[in-house]
Write a protein that holds these residues in place. Sequence first.
Motif, PDB file in Angstrom:
ATOM      1  N   ALA A  49      35.016  40.374  48.964  1.00 54.86           N
ATOM      2  CA  ALA A  49      34.986  41.179  47.681  1.00 54.86           C
ATOM      3  C   ALA A  49      33.460  41.091  47.154  1.00 54.86           C
ATOM      4  CB  ALA A  49      35.739  40.549  46.701  1.00 54.86           C
ATOM      5  N   ASP A  50      33.083  42.323  46.995  1.00 46.84           N
ATOM      6  CA  ASP A  50      31.441  42.061  46.326  1.00 46.84           C
ATOM      7  C   ASP A  50      31.646  41.524  44.930  1.00 46.84           C
ATOM      8  OD1 ASP A  50      30.425  43.195  48.534  1.00 46.84           O
ATOM      9  OD2 ASP A  50      30.841  45.245  48.041  1.00 46.84           O
ATOM     10  N   ALA A  51      32.662  41.934  43.959  1.00 49.09           N
ATOM     11  CA  ALA A  51      33.002  41.512  42.678  1.00 49.09           C
ATOM     12  C   ALA A  51      34.530  41.194  42.694  1.00 49.09           C
ATOM     13  CB  ALA A  51      32.482  42.452  41.816  1.00 49.09           C
ATOM     14  N   LEU A  52      34.906  40.306  41.862  1.00 47.77           N
ATOM     15  CA  LEU A  52      35.960  39.742  41.764  1.00 47.77           C
ATOM     16  C   LEU A  52      36.624  39.574  40.452  1.00 47.77           C
ATOM     17  CD1 LEU A  52      38.537  38.392  43.352  1.00 47.77           C
ATOM     18  CD2 LEU A  52      37.454  36.233  42.913  1.00 47.77           C
ATOM     19  N   ILE A  53      37.687  40.024  40.018  1.00 53.55           N
ATOM     20  CA  ILE A  53      38.519  39.944  38.901  1.00 53.55           C
ATOM     21  C   ILE A  53      39.696  38.988  39.009  1.00 53.55           C
ATOM     22  CG2 ILE A  53      39.372  40.935  36.800  1.00 53.55           C
ATOM     23  CD1 ILE A  53      37.706  43.446  37.452  1.00 53.55           C
ATOM     24  N   ILE A  54      39.593  37.814  38.096  1.00 58.17           N
ATOM     25  CA  ILE A  54      40.619  37.066  38.201  1.00 58.17           C
ATOM     26  C   ILE A  54      41.784  37.361  37.087  1.00 58.17           C
ATOM     27  CG2 ILE A  54      41.496  34.541  38.274  1.00 58.17           C
ATOM     28  CD1 ILE A  54      38.737  33.822  39.178  1.00 58.17           C
ATOM     29  N   ALA A  55      43.153  37.528  37.459  1.00 55.63           N
ATOM     30  CA  ALA A  55      43.726  37.925  36.365  1.00 55.63           C
ATOM     31  C   ALA A  55      45.294  37.457  36.997  1.00 55.63           C
ATOM     32  CB  ALA A  55      44.187  39.696  36.268  1.00 55.63           C
ATOM     33  N   THR A  56      45.564  36.270  37.221  1.00 55.89           N
ATOM     34  CA  THR A  56      46.541  35.629  37.760  1.00 55.89           C
ATOM     35  C   THR A  56      47.654  35.018  36.693  1.00 55.89           C
ATOM     36  OG1 THR A  56      45.141  33.591  37.826  1.00 55.89           O
ATOM     37  CG2 THR A  56      45.381  34.837  39.828  1.00 55.89           C
ATOM     38  N   GLY A  57      47.318  35.196  35.512  1.00 59.03           N
ATOM     39  CA  GLY A  57      48.023  35.082  34.340  1.00 59.03           C
ATOM     40  C   GLY A  57      48.649  33.530  34.120  1.00 59.03           C
ATOM     41  N   ALA A  58      49.841  33.587  33.909  1.00 58.16           N
ATOM     42  CA  ALA A  58      50.208  32.082  33.459  1.00 58.16           C
ATOM     43  C   ALA A  58      51.658  31.813  34.144  1.00 58.16           C
ATOM     44  CB  ALA A  58      50.601  31.853  31.949  1.00 58.16           C
TER      45      ALA A  58
END
Length: 330
Positions: free
Chosen positions: A106-115
């Motif tokens: 990934a050139d850019a990464l978005i972390i949205a792994t929640g809870a």
Amino acid sequence: MNAHHARVLIIGGGPAGYNAAIYAARANLKPLLVTGLQAGRRLTTMAYVENFPGFAEPVEGPLLMEQMRQQAENVGTKVMHDIITSVDFWKRPFRLQGHSGDTYLADALIIATGAQARRLGLPSEKKFNGFGVSASAIFNGVFYRNEEVVIVGGGNTAVRAALHLSNLASKVTVVHRRDRFRAESILKDRLLSKPNVTVIWNHVIDEVNGEHEPSKWVTGVRIRDVKTEDVRELPTHGLFVAIGHDPATALFRGQLDMARAGYIKVGSWSTKTSVPGVLAAGDVIDPVFRRAISAAAMGSMAAQEAEKFLAEPLVTPVETREIEIIGVYG
């Protein structure tokens, strides 16, 4: 085993992840979203969502998540059903490994792994997990039709679970360690008006009781008064644990700056983490609001910051040493 390279990679298929994907796709960044073990996580455990904009009538949580997924795919997001098990933020592009054996760059990464659902931490709870102990009334409530059940908790999660079960079980007992609910007023009022719901205030669960013969199953719980320390047994056919959630961020320990409770640190009015090009959104950064609508809003912010990052030259060199952190999110 395949390799996938994306300009924007999003991990986590909840409101933050899908809304980030929608905004990234509309910016022509061709995002790739890896859902994790349970796409939508908390919303998929809700029978109905009543406070998400755009729905005049309550919408089922799983249906809401399915519509988000479809919208993300319709605007150009590629969705992969895999679980990221390791990450390396010390090289460019960022390198992630999937449970499937696939590699993601990934050139850019978005972390949205929640809870993830919090547990009581009792050995007996673990022993009977799946055998009368559950964290999801939506998925498992149907097995307790016309039975007596117990729910522990006092927030929105617990009250929603109790409302759902009150339509299935013969009796629902809510055990709460405080003397009042922390849930929204409309939910509290609705629950307390249910004739088959009883609330036991100022109590906690000390032990889960059960049998192993002829089959393994819960038969009751031992509860303790937090003021007097008196204990008593409460018979039940099922225990639902709904005491909140913790951010699903174990995968990123050692590579991102985090608060003590495990929330990823980001800048003020920003989704930027301590590593340039890595953004975080939703419940992984939010210890306060923790709502689907706020998570979705943060997802759009992350996508816009990812777009800006990719448009600018990288000015902060990244050390190229090997570090691998193993974990699982879902």
